[in-house]
Design an enzyme around this catalytic site. Structure first.
Site, short mmCIF file in Angstrom:
data_model
loop_
_atom_site.label_atom_id
_atom_site.label_comp_id
_atom_site.label_asym_id
_atom_site.label_seq_id
_atom_site.Cartn_x
_atom_site.Cartn_y
_atom_site.Cartn_z
N ASP A 7 -9.67 -4.78 -5.10
CA ASP A 7 -9.04 -3.59 -4.54
C ASP A 7 -9.30 -2.40 -5.44
O ASP A 7 -9.11 -2.47 -6.66
CB ASP A 7 -7.54 -3.84 -4.41
N SER A 50 0.83 -1.21 0.00
CA SER A 50 0.00 0.00 0.00
C SER A 50 0.87 1.26 0.00
O SER A 50 1.64 1.47 -0.93
CB SER A 50 -0.96 -0.05 1.19
#
Length: 323
Positions: A267, A169
């Site tokens: 995602d 991330s």
């Protein structure tokens, strides 16, 4: 009513469900797992860990991991890892990252250095980028016998010809930015990065890519970026968050030899990760880039629930990259 008086304070900034900042300067981190101690031998993996100080000014520390299979005089690859958390939450010392690093170190048989970089808003970007660059230079400095801050685990067991960067991330975003810097700035002893993995990388931009929603400055990813880096030129189209923005550094200058980009099908950052992979592949970069996707999973699934079959597949894929 909250007994600590928080309900009577005036909120200055709030990004739900991540963080809240009060006008008196108090920062309330609404997400994140608890801090956990190191262990000489983790019960599940046998991996040992310890905390060290890289720098006092600025304050940079790290948690080191050593696999149980380590043999005298046997050199292992080194993974320099940057945790996720929107640049403003989580820690190298947190439960989720500690469990995750134990698993990767055990399966890949590598030494890991998980960096505790400074967080926004107390330390807005580019502080995290600079801290992680300093951590990389510190690892590279272990090749110099005159270095004052020698770390025995790295000196005795680390192979400085096999340094990897890795992150998830926001940590994957840091990997990209550090790898770019390594392509134009020399490290101590001219040490080079062998490879880097970016898991579910936090990239964004003002123009939607693929199925990304067109919510402008209201989108969570935009609000987080503006919060973490309020002085960023071009805001959400700053090259640090949008690697293909106007004026961004040439991706051909990435300072490593191989790259693994991981995405998850559910995602919201998935299409941007694929876009980054394609951009690197179509650049004049001389390295080897791969894309790995787990279609039925969401963001950072392999960190939040490490026991699922897909998480095990993901961790095995990362481990196989660290050769």
């Amino acid at each position: 009513m909250a007994s600590d008086g928080r309900s009577t304070r005036e909120v200055e900034t709030e990004i739900l469900p991540v963080i809240r900042v009060y006008k008196d300067g108090t920062v309330e981190r609404l997400m994140g797992s608890p801090i956990v101690p190191t262990s000489l031998q983790d019960p599940q993996t046998g991996v040992s860990s310890k905390d060290i100080v890289i720098s006092n000014d600025p304050s940079i520390s790290a948690r080191l991991y050593l696999p149980s299979s380590t043999q005298p005089h046997h050199k292992l690859p080194i993974l320099l890892y940057f945790h996720g958390g929107a640049f403003c939450i989580e820690s190298a010392f947190s439960f989720l990252d500690h469990r995750y690093l134990n698993l990767i170190v055990s399966e890949a048989n590598v030494i890991a250095v998980s960096v505790e970089y400074r967080l926004a808003p107390e330390h807005p970007l580019p502080a995290a980028f600079d801290d992680c660059w300093e951590a990389l230079n510190w690892v590279a400095s272990q090749s110099n016998s005159n270095t004052t801050n020698i770390e025995p685990w790295l000196k005795n067991h680390g192979d400085l010809s096999r340094i990897y960067l890795g992150g998830d991330s926001a940590g994957a975003n840091i990997v990209h930015n550090v790898a770019l810097r390594a392509g134009v700035e020399a490290l101590h002893g001219n040490v080079r990065i062998l490879g880097a993995f970016l898991s579910h990388p936090y990239f964004w931009g003002s123009k939607p890519v693929g199925s990304e929603p067109n919510e402008g400055n209201k989108h969570l990813h935009v609000r987080v970026w503006n919060f973490a880096y309020p002085s960023a030129p071009a805001a959400i189209d700053n090259p640090a968050i949008n690697p293909c923005a106007l004026g961004a550094p040439n991706l051909a200058t990435l300072g490593c030899s191989k790259l693994l980009v991981c995405v998850a099908g559910k995602d919201q950052l998935r299409d941007r990760g694929v876009w980054y992979y394609e951009a690197v592949k179509n650049s004049e970069w001389q390295g080897h880039v791969e894309l790995f996707e787990v279609e039925e999973e969401d963001h950072a699934f392999h960190i939040y629930n490490t026991e699922t079959q897909n998480a095990k597949i993901m961790i095995t894929r990362l481990a196989s990259f660290l050769l």
